[in-house]
Structure formats: C-alpha cells, structure tokens
Design an enzyme around this catalytic site. Structure first.
Site, PDB file in Angstrom:
ATOM      1  N   GLY A   1      -9.602  59.515  36.200  1.00  0.00           N
ATOM      2  CA  GLY A   1     -10.858  60.247  36.105  1.00  0.00           C
ATOM      3  C   GLY A   1     -10.961  60.995  34.792  1.00  0.00           C
ATOM      4  O   GLY A   1     -12.034  61.467  34.419  1.00  0.00           O
TER       5      GLY A   1
ATOM      6  N   HIS B   1     -22.055  70.774  31.309  1.00  0.00           N
ATOM      7  CA  HIS B   1     -20.752  70.971  31.950  1.00  0.00           C
ATOM      8  C   HIS B   1     -20.250  72.397  31.711  1.00  0.00           C
ATOM      9  O   HIS B   1     -20.725  73.098  30.814  1.00  0.00           O
ATOM     10  CB  HIS B   1     -19.727  69.982  31.387  1.00  0.00           C
ATOM     11  CG  HIS B   1     -19.861  68.606  31.967  1.00  0.00           C
ATOM     12  ND1 HIS B   1     -20.786  67.693  31.503  1.00  0.00           N
ATOM     13  CD2 HIS B   1     -19.196  67.990  32.994  1.00  0.00           C
ATOM     14  CE1 HIS B   1     -20.678  66.570  32.200  1.00  0.00           C
ATOM     15  NE2 HIS B   1     -19.726  66.728  33.116  1.00  0.00           N
TER      16      HIS B   1
ATOM     17  N   LYS C   1     -14.571  72.260  29.282  1.00  0.00           N
ATOM     18  CA  LYS C   1     -14.496  70.818  29.049  1.00  0.00           C
ATOM     19  C   LYS C   1     -14.138  70.537  27.591  1.00  0.00           C
ATOM     20  O   LYS C   1     -14.695  71.146  26.677  1.00  0.00           O
ATOM     21  CB  LYS C   1     -15.837  70.158  29.413  1.00  0.00           C
ATOM     22  CG  LYS C   1     -15.804  68.658  29.344  1.00  0.00           C
ATOM     23  CD  LYS C   1     -16.997  68.041  30.043  1.00  0.00           C
ATOM     24  CE  LYS C   1     -16.991  66.532  29.909  1.00  0.00           C
ATOM     25  NZ  LYS C   1     -15.777  65.890  30.434  1.00  0.00           N
TER      26      LYS C   1
HETATM   27  P1  NAP Z   1      -8.014  71.079  34.205  1.00  0.00           P
HETATM   28  O1  NAP Z   1      -8.312  72.007  35.308  1.00  0.00           O
HETATM   29  O2  NAP Z   1      -7.783  71.622  32.830  1.00  0.00           O
HETATM   30  O3  NAP Z   1      -6.739  70.209  34.634  1.00  0.00           O
HETATM   31  C1  NAP Z   1      -6.011  69.377  33.779  1.00  0.00           C
HETATM   32  C2  NAP Z   1      -4.576  69.416  34.245  1.00  0.00           C
HETATM   33  O4  NAP Z   1      -3.819  68.459  33.523  1.00  0.00           O
HETATM   34  C3  NAP Z   1      -3.919  70.778  34.016  1.00  0.00           C
HETATM   35  O5  NAP Z   1      -3.280  71.188  35.197  1.00  0.00           O
HETATM   36  C4  NAP Z   1      -2.904  70.468  32.920  1.00  0.00           C
HETATM   37  O6  NAP Z   1      -1.757  71.278  33.000  1.00  0.00           O
HETATM   38  C5  NAP Z   1      -2.556  69.030  33.230  1.00  0.00           C
HETATM   39  N1  NAP Z   1      -1.896  68.356  32.114  1.00  0.00           N
HETATM   40  C6  NAP Z   1      -2.183  68.423  30.804  1.00  0.00           C
HETATM   41  N2  NAP Z   1      -1.331  67.647  30.116  1.00  0.00           N
HETATM   42  C7  NAP Z   1      -0.512  67.073  31.018  1.00  0.00           C
HETATM   43  C8  NAP Z   1       0.591  66.175  30.931  1.00  0.00           C
HETATM   44  N3  NAP Z   1       0.997  65.701  29.759  1.00  0.00           N
HETATM   45  N4  NAP Z   1       1.211  65.817  32.070  1.00  0.00           N
HETATM   46  C9  NAP Z   1       0.794  66.273  33.255  1.00  0.00           C
HETATM   47  N5  NAP Z   1      -0.233  67.139  33.415  1.00  0.00           N
HETATM   48  C10 NAP Z   1      -0.870  67.521  32.293  1.00  0.00           C
HETATM   49  O7  NAP Z   1      -9.161  69.986  34.046  1.00  0.00           O
HETATM   50  P2  NAP Z   1     -10.110  69.371  35.187  1.00  0.00           P
HETATM   51  O8  NAP Z   1     -11.380  70.112  35.233  1.00  0.00           O
HETATM   52  O9  NAP Z   1      -9.307  69.202  36.433  1.00  0.00           O
HETATM   53  O10 NAP Z   1     -10.425  67.947  34.564  1.00  0.00           O
HETATM   54  C11 NAP Z   1      -9.408  66.990  34.323  1.00  0.00           C
HETATM   55  C12 NAP Z   1     -10.031  65.760  33.685  1.00  0.00           C
HETATM   56  O11 NAP Z   1     -10.921  65.148  34.628  1.00  0.00           O
HETATM   57  C13 NAP Z   1     -10.902  66.041  32.447  1.00  0.00           C
HETATM   58  O12 NAP Z   1     -10.743  65.002  31.517  1.00  0.00           O
HETATM   59  C14 NAP Z   1     -12.333  66.042  32.990  1.00  0.00           C
HETATM   60  O13 NAP Z   1     -13.270  65.695  32.003  1.00  0.00           O
HETATM   61  C15 NAP Z   1     -12.189  64.965  34.028  1.00  0.00           C
HETATM   62  N6  NAP Z   1     -13.178  64.985  35.094  1.00  0.00           N
HETATM   63  C16 NAP Z   1     -13.504  63.780  35.611  1.00  0.00           C
HETATM   64  C17 NAP Z   1     -14.389  63.686  36.653  1.00  0.00           C
HETATM   65  C18 NAP Z   1     -14.714  62.315  37.202  1.00  0.00           C
HETATM   66  O14 NAP Z   1     -15.481  62.231  38.159  1.00  0.00           O
HETATM   67  N7  NAP Z   1     -14.171  61.256  36.646  1.00  0.00           N
HETATM   68  C19 NAP Z   1     -14.949  64.839  37.198  1.00  0.00           C
HETATM   69  C20 NAP Z   1     -14.579  66.071  36.680  1.00  0.00           C
HETATM   70  C21 NAP Z   1     -13.674  66.121  35.635  1.00  0.00           C
HETATM   71  P3  NAP Z   1      -1.444  72.371  31.823  1.00  0.00           P
HETATM   72  O15 NAP Z   1      -2.585  73.317  31.878  1.00  0.00           O
HETATM   73  O16 NAP Z   1      -0.155  72.934  32.208  1.00  0.00           O
HETATM   74  O17 NAP Z   1      -1.397  71.588  30.530  1.00  0.00           O
END
Ligand code: NAP
Length: 265
Positions: free
Chosen positions: A98, A154, A158
């Site tokens: 995602g 958003h 983001k």
């Molecule tokens: P978020 O809250 O910032 O979560 C991202 C997570 O990834 C954090 O816990 C981060 O941990 C972890 N992370 C970063 N680098 C990593 C690594 N190398 N190994 C393992 N974990 C790692 O972001 P979010 O809002 O959940 O969104 C995550 C992604 O999904 C984004 O790209 C967003 O655009 C996307 N998204 C997609 C959809 C969809 O429907 N496809 C919907 C919403 C969001 P640390 O903070 O410790 O680095």
C-alpha cells in the site's frame, strides 16, 4: 489452511490497522511485524491492544529467515518500499503493497522480477473500495468530458506528492483521453505552481493539512456544465477490506498487479 502474514511498518498508522484487521480474520495468521528499530517486543503492546504473542523484528531479511511467510504486507515509506519488495519476491514471498511513491520504472522492474520468480504481488495505491470506484467513474467521465483537474487532499505527514491515488487516476484518465494541454495557451503563473503539476496536459493539485486523512476530487468541465467526483477516506479502517481482499487474492496470482481496480471487476 490460514495465510501466514508479515506486516512491515506494523507500528504505523496503516500498519497498526492492518494488524487489527488480520487478527480478526481466522483465515489469516499474523506471524510477525517488522519495524525500522523495534526488536523482540510484542506488536500488540506497541500498538496499544495488549500482548498478542507476535514479535517485532528490525530487519526484514532476518524476519524472513525466522518465519515461513506467505504474504508480506508493506505499509512503510517511499524510500524503503522498493527494497522490501525486491527482498520479499526473491525469497518467494508475495508482496501486498500500500506504500505509495514507487516510480513507473521501479514498478516495471518489480513486475519483471515477479515474472522471473513466478511470485504474485499487488501494489494498490488505494485500498479503499470507494476510491477504486471514484477512479473507474473518472475514467468513464473523461471519455466524454476530457477537460479535467484532479485535486487530492491528505494529512500533512504524507511524504509523497502527488498521491499514488492521484497518479493512478491520472494514468487511467490518460488511457481514454487524447493528450492535450489544458487552459489558455497564454496563461501565466503569477506564483510558481499555481496551476499545479501537469500530467499529459491536465493539472493535479496536492493539498496537505492536519485533520485530513485521504480525499480526492476529480473535476470535469465542458460547455455550460461541470461534474465533480469525490471520495473521502475519513478513517484508515476504510482501507482494510481492500488489504484483506488483496492478501487472499495474491495467493492465486503469478504476476504483479498494479491497482486494485484490476482485482475488483
Ligand atoms: P506512518 O504512520 O508513518 O507509518 C509508516 C511506518 O513504517 C512507521 O511505523 C515506520 O517506522 C515504518 N518504517 C519506516 N521504515 C521502515 C523500515 N525500513 N522497515 C520497517 N518499517 C519501517 O505512515 P502511514 O500513514 O501508515 O502510511 C504508510 C504508507 O501507506 C505511506 O506510503 C502512505 O502513503 C501509504 N498509504 C496507502 C494507502 C492505500 O490505500 N494504499 C492508504 C493510506 C496510506 P519508523 O517511524 O520507526 O521509521
């Protein structure tokens, strides 16, 4: 037999929703969370639902050595997702992704890698069913109303812009719209970026504000009329039925699919 699922980014906003969703489905077996830092702590404790007996690993490679996994769900960052997908595919583990921000060239490489390894995969810029419908309806409308602008909105944490959903919508519109530059031929931006970013001649605008989750409006205009198609995700739970569906669907795929609209006919 249940599907063994690993969630990379399980501590994040999307990842923790995915953990809760997989724990509620008896067909899924959530075996391991991966984080950039956390190791040997209980995923449930970290995300505030109490102990669930599933550990965090701080390395995807180590986690893949420790557990036999069917599907890797990646909900991390644009910087890390490409390598995660490569690692999973090479290990024969199906990626359900995602995370947005993969370039078209990276997607093509990953498609090739999936083919080579005969591993199924899904990249879904948006898992919300309503957003998929919004994209499909926009493609239908663009055939008859080719003057269009996309406004995506958003939360301000983001990292990538425009959103993966906006790019996917633009690509779908471009499939049916003859490429041409919109607006007055002599229009001039008094402030840089005022007209947005152009994709095959039509603008995409990105709004980033606290309080928003994920929203998109696709506006069409023609002589004497406008049409607006809008989708709002007001909670991240809106994405979870799509994540669940993708985990099940990817088990029977032998190629990489980009876009959930190809899964939901
Ligand atoms: P978020 O809250 O910032 O979560 C991202 C997570 O990834 C954090 O816990 C981060 O941990 C972890 N992370 C970063 N680098 C990593 C690594 N190398 N190994 C393992 N974990 C790692 O972001 P979010 O809002 O959940 O969104 C995550 C992604 O999904 C984004 O790209 C967003 O655009 C996307 N998204 C997609 C959809 C969809 O429907 N496809 C919907 C919403 C969001 P640390 O903070 O410790 O680095």
């Amino acid at each position: 037999m249940s599907i063994k699922v690993m969630i990379v980014g399980a501590k994040g906003r999307m990842g923790s929703e995915a953990v809760k969703m997989s724990l509620q489905d008896p067909e899924l077996d959530f075996v391991c969370g991966v984080d950039s830092k956390l190791i040997n702590v209980d995923v449930g404790e970290v995300i505030g639902i109490g102990p669930i007996g599933v550990p965090f690993y701080n390395s995807l490679e180590t986690a893949l050595e420790q557990f036999k996994v069917d599907v890797m769900v990646d909900l991390t960052t644009p910087k890390t997702v490409y390598n995660h997908m490569k690692t999973a595919i090479q290990a024969g583990v199906r990626p359900v992704v995602g995370t947005t921000g993969l370039s078209p060239a990276e997607i093509r490489e990953l498609e090739e890698l999936c083919k080579q390894h005969r591993v199924g995969g899904i990249i879904a810029p948006n898992f919300a069913i309503g957003a998929i419908l919004m994209m499909k309806f926009s493609q239908m409308a663009a055939k008859y109303m080719p003057e269009v602008e996309i406004i995506e909105m958003h939360h301000d944490q983001k990292l990538d812009a425009p959103s993966g959903t906006a790019i996917k919508t633009a690509e779908m519109i471009a499939e049916v719209r003859e490429e041409h530059r919109q607006g007055h031929p002599q229009e001039k931006e008094e402030i840089d970026g005022a007209r947005g970013a152009f994709y095959q001649g039509f603008p995409i605008h990105s709004v980033r504000l606290p309080g928003l989750v994920a929203h998109q409006q696709v506006m069409f205009g023609s002589e004497g009329q406008t049409l607006t198609i809008r989708h709002d995700s007001i909670h991240r739970s809106s994405f979870m039925p799509g994540v669940n569906l993708s985990i099940k669907k990817v088990m029977v795929l032998e190629e990489l699919i980009y876009g959930l609209e190809k899964v939901i006919e």
